[in-house]
Design a protein around this motif. Structure first.
Motif, short mmCIF file in Angstrom:
data_model
loop_
_atom_site.label_atom_id
_atom_site.label_comp_id
_atom_site.label_asym_id
_atom_site.label_seq_id
_atom_site.Cartn_x
_atom_site.Cartn_y
_atom_site.Cartn_z
N PRO A 41 -25.57 41.24 52.38
CA PRO A 41 -24.31 40.57 52.01
C PRO A 41 -23.15 41.55 51.82
O PRO A 41 -21.98 41.21 52.09
CB PRO A 41 -24.66 39.86 50.69
N GLN A 42 -23.46 42.77 51.36
CA GLN A 42 -22.41 43.78 51.21
C GLN A 42 -21.84 44.16 52.56
O GLN A 42 -20.61 44.35 52.71
CB GLN A 42 -22.99 45.02 50.51
N ILE A 43 -22.70 44.27 53.58
CA ILE A 43 -22.24 44.60 54.93
C ILE A 43 -21.35 43.47 55.47
O ILE A 43 -20.29 43.73 56.07
CB ILE A 43 -23.45 44.85 55.86
N ILE A 44 -21.78 42.22 55.25
CA ILE A 44 -20.99 41.08 55.73
C ILE A 44 -19.63 41.04 55.03
O ILE A 44 -18.60 40.73 55.65
CB ILE A 44 -21.77 39.77 55.51
N PHE A 47 -17.46 43.48 56.63
CA PHE A 47 -17.12 43.01 57.97
C PHE A 47 -15.97 41.98 57.89
O PHE A 47 -14.99 42.05 58.65
CB PHE A 47 -18.34 42.40 58.63
N ILE A 48 -16.08 41.02 56.97
CA ILE A 48 -15.07 39.97 56.84
C ILE A 48 -13.74 40.57 56.38
O ILE A 48 -12.66 40.25 56.93
CB ILE A 48 -15.54 38.88 55.87
N ASP A 49 -13.78 41.43 55.39
CA ASP A 49 -12.54 42.03 54.88
C ASP A 49 -11.88 42.91 55.94
O ASP A 49 -10.64 42.94 56.08
CB ASP A 49 -12.82 42.85 53.62
N THR A 50 -12.69 43.64 56.71
CA THR A 50 -12.15 44.49 57.78
C THR A 50 -11.50 43.63 58.86
O THR A 50 -10.40 43.94 59.35
CB THR A 50 -13.26 45.36 58.41
N ALA A 51 -12.19 42.53 59.22
CA ALA A 51 -11.63 41.64 60.25
C ALA A 51 -10.36 40.95 59.76
O ALA A 51 -9.39 40.80 60.51
CB ALA A 51 -12.67 40.60 60.65
N ALA A 52 -10.36 40.54 58.48
CA ALA A 52 -9.21 39.83 57.94
C ALA A 52 -7.98 40.73 57.84
O ALA A 52 -6.83 40.26 57.94
CB ALA A 52 -9.55 39.25 56.57
N SER A 53 -8.21 42.00 57.65
CA SER A 53 -7.09 42.95 57.52
C SER A 53 -6.71 43.58 58.85
O SER A 53 -5.92 44.53 58.89
CB SER A 53 -7.45 44.05 56.52
N GLY A 54 -7.31 43.07 59.96
CA GLY A 54 -6.97 43.57 61.30
C GLY A 54 -7.56 44.94 61.56
O GLY A 54 -6.91 45.79 62.17
N GLY A 55 -8.78 45.18 61.12
CA GLY A 55 -9.44 46.47 61.29
C GLY A 55 -9.75 46.79 62.73
O GLY A 55 -9.67 45.95 63.63
N VAL A 56 -10.18 48.02 62.95
CA VAL A 56 -10.51 48.52 64.28
C VAL A 56 -11.79 47.85 64.78
O VAL A 56 -12.75 47.68 64.02
CB VAL A 56 -10.67 50.06 64.27
N ASN A 59 -15.13 49.73 64.24
CA ASN A 59 -15.71 49.60 62.90
C ASN A 59 -16.48 48.29 62.75
O ASN A 59 -17.54 48.23 62.13
CB ASN A 59 -14.61 49.67 61.84
N LEU A 60 -15.90 47.23 63.35
CA LEU A 60 -16.59 45.94 63.27
C LEU A 60 -17.92 45.97 64.02
O LEU A 60 -18.92 45.42 63.56
CB LEU A 60 -15.69 44.84 63.85
N ILE A 61 -17.90 46.62 65.19
CA ILE A 61 -19.15 46.74 65.97
C ILE A 61 -20.18 47.56 65.22
O ILE A 61 -21.37 47.23 65.20
CB ILE A 61 -18.85 47.35 67.36
N GLN A 62 -19.74 48.62 64.58
CA GLN A 62 -20.66 49.45 63.80
C GLN A 62 -21.28 48.65 62.65
O GLN A 62 -22.49 48.73 62.40
CB GLN A 62 -19.92 50.67 63.25
N LEU A 63 -20.44 47.89 61.96
CA LEU A 63 -20.95 47.07 60.86
C LEU A 63 -21.93 46.01 61.36
O LEU A 63 -22.97 45.76 60.72
CB LEU A 63 -19.79 46.40 60.12
N ALA A 64 -21.64 45.39 62.50
CA ALA A 64 -22.55 44.40 63.07
C ALA A 64 -23.87 45.05 63.47
O ALA A 64 -24.95 44.47 63.27
CB ALA A 64 -21.90 43.74 64.30
N GLY A 65 -23.80 46.27 64.04
CA GLY A 65 -25.03 46.98 64.41
C GLY A 65 -25.87 47.32 63.20
O GLY A 65 -27.11 47.18 63.22
N ILE A 66 -25.18 47.81 62.13
CA ILE A 66 -25.91 48.14 60.89
C ILE A 66 -26.58 46.89 60.33
O ILE A 66 -27.74 46.92 59.89
CB ILE A 66 -24.95 48.76 59.87
N PHE A 67 -25.84 45.76 60.35
CA PHE A 67 -26.39 44.49 59.85
C PHE A 67 -27.64 44.10 60.63
O PHE A 67 -28.66 43.70 60.06
CB PHE A 67 -25.34 43.39 59.95
#
Length: 581
Positions: A41-44, A47-56, A59-67
């Motif tokens: 849940p911490q990873i998700i 992921f949500i906060d990064t996506a909501a703030s227009g992150g790179v 980074n999103l792909i890395q977080l999805a891979g880690i998840f």
């Protein structure tokens, strides 16, 4: 925890000592799995906060891979934990099964006379399976649930204290309620197991007597008994189930209230801008995760109730003591053993004596023939001699030693008995003849079966001594079964032999051959022959006539035969052997 519960748990935990190494590994894996569950849940959230703030995107792909890696790894550990938990449970409870079976086999015949095999199967296997099911999931689900609950609440206090307090109150109320009512269904579960034992006993008893059931047209009666017993099982099972599901239903209501309160608070804080959308999802995710361990604990309360009833029944069985107390002496004189009954009294029920003041003695190497009407106590003499029952009073001496002073193994090593019924066990023909004694050579088996006339039947089997025999004895004729039982005793080379109707199922030719083999056996042992056929007693040294549990006469066979006033002589003159039946 009540003292009885502590004793039950401490009694059961000793069966876990041999698997404590596996338990340590299991706990480490369990903590790892719990940590991974809390991490996802911490990873998700990130992921949500990064996506909501227009992150790179990287980074999103890395977080999805880690998840994904964490989820797969957690699933693998979960499977391993489940496997190891079941392995630990079965290893521990199989030892309990063995202890229960060994204890049952050591209990006296008075116990076995009132317990059906079906009931004992339910005691040895059914009750222990309930314990095993609880143990298999106890470590995985109960301990894991508490660790997960602690982790979730700990994280939540670092995120939002008011929401964490609501979740904590829900958790404590659920656990306290389950602890309070944990014994609610124990008695009902115990009654349910007892009803199941009665059902299994009925089925086993009727299948064992299938010939009588079919031949006498008793199938409708048996089915009526079956349906009535099934109705009892259903009613007791339904009551036990209703009492066991109360914890689960209660947690469902509490969880619904907790989720409503948590979501309302979370939405409020989000609308006020105090938490991010990722944190709101984290709160929701942890709230949902909170329900899983609570439900698991509810399920385990049900399993605990069934397991506790199994523990109580198992402890009850293990606490039963045999009336037969073993002596310490291991040695008896070499060669044939003398036998003496002195003022022996015995009864199966206190109000109905079976043997009354039995007094006689035979010297080493002598043969005693016992005759009497059905119910006169002939077979009871052999049962008390083999210590299947305790005497009411009196003394039995074998080789000059009181049998109560002997260990049972010392007695059974030197005293053999052939009954009218033979029991076959799952195993080879060799195993059944030697009763799984690997020290008996094939040559000795061949010599013995040649003397008894059983070798022709053995040679006709597909694989000789290696032929597999099914349990029960259906593969043998009545005469073959009797020869089979005689062979077993002959192979032990006993010093005192009891033959209970040794030729009752044999034809004249086979009986003659059998008598020759018995003569050879008796050359190195003392013999007690219980018979209905007077012809069987032609070569005995002494005769004892029983009637209503008393010795009507005892003496040398030739003297009694030549005395017209004796019971034995009158039987010889009239030839009315049916009077003894």
């Amino acid at each position: 925890m009540p003292k009885t519960e502590k004793r039950s748990m401490s009694w059961l935990l000793r069966y876990l000592k041999p698997v404590k190494g596996r338990l340590a590994v299991l706990l480490i894996m369990l903590l790892t799995s719990t940590g991974l569950q809390l991490l996802n849940p911490q990873i998700i959230k990130r992921f949500i906060d990064t996506a909501a703030s227009g992150g790179v995107l990287t980074n999103l792909i890395q977080l999805a891979g880690i998840f994904l890696v964490v989820a797969v790894f957690n699933q693998l550990i979960t499977v391993a934990v489940s496997y190891l938990g079941n392995d630990v449970a079965w290893r521990a409870t199989n030892q309990l099964r063995g202890d229960l079976l060994k204890h049952c086999l050591r209990l006296d015949m008075r116990f076995h006379n009132v317990k059906t095999p079906g009931e004992m199967i339910e005691r040895v296997d059914g009750d222990v399976t309930s314990i095993s099911n609880f143990f298999a999931m106890f470590i995985v689900q109960v301990i894991g649930s508490f660790v997960l609950l602690a982790g979730i609440l700990g994280f939540m206090f670092s995120v939002n204290v008011p929401i964490a307090l609501v979740m904590t109150v829900f958790t404590l109320l659920s656990i306290l309620f389950m602890v309070f009512i944990r014994n609610l269904g124990v008695d009902s579960s115990k009654n349910e197991r007892a009803a199941s034992a009665s059902l299994f006993g009925l089925i086993e008893e009727r299948i064992a007597g299938i010939e009588d059931v079919q031949a006498n047209g008793h199938v409708p009666y048996v089915m009526n008994r079956f349906y009535r017993t099934m109705r009892t099982v259903f009613r007791k099972g339904r009551k036990a189930w209703l009492l066991r599901v109360i914890p689960w239903n209660t947690t469902v209501v509490l969880f619904a209230l907790a989720v409503t309160a948590v979501l309302l608070l979370g939405v409020h804080y989000y609308m006020e801008g105090l938490i991010s959308i990722g944190t709101l999802f984290l709160i929701y995710q942890y709230t949902q995760m909170l329900n899983d361990p609570i439900e698991m604990l509810g399920d385990q309360v049900q399993e605990f109730q069934k397991a506790k009833s199994g523990m109580l029944r198992s402890r009850e069985l293990l606490s039963m003591q045999s009336e037969i107390e073993e002596g310490a002496e291991e040695q008896l004189p070499e060669g044939p053993l003398g036998l003496e009954f002195s003022q022996v009294h015995f009864s199966y029920n206190q109000d109905k004596p079976v043997l009354q003041d039995i007094n006689f003695a035979i010297k080493p190497g002598e043969r005693l023939g016992i005759i009497g009407r059905t119910g006169s106590g002939k077979s009871s003499l052999s049962r008390v001699l083999l210590r299947l029952y305790n005497l009411d009073r009196g003394t039995i001496r074998v080789g000059g030693t009181d049998i109560t002073k002997l260990s049972l193994q010392a007695l059974y090593r030197r005293v053999g008995m052939v009954t009218q019924d033979v029991q076959l066990f799952d195993g080879t023909l060799r195993d059944n003849l030697t009763l799984f004694n690997g020290n008996v050579s094939d040559q000795m088996i061949k010599e013995t079966t040649d003397r008894l006339g059983l070798s022709q039947w053995i040679n006709s089997q597909p694989e000789g001594l290696d032929t597999y025999l099914a349990a029960g004895g259906s593969s043998l004729s009545a005469g073959e079964a009797q020869l089979f039982a005689l062979t077993r005793v002959f192979l032990t080379e006993p010093s005192l032999v009891i033959l209970d109707e040794p030729s009752s199922r044999l034809d004249a030719a086979t009986e003659g051959m059998l008598q020759s083999a018995i003569d050879q056996l008796m050359k190195r042992s003392t013999g007690v022959i219980i018979a209905h056929r007077l012809a069987t007693l032609e070569k005995v040294d002494r005769i004892m006539v029983l009637g209503d549990g008393k010795v009507l006469e005892f003496g040398a066979r030739e003297e009694l035969a030549s005395n017209p006033a004796s019971h034995y002589a009158r039987l010889l003159i009239t030839g009315r052997e049916e009077e003894l039946a």
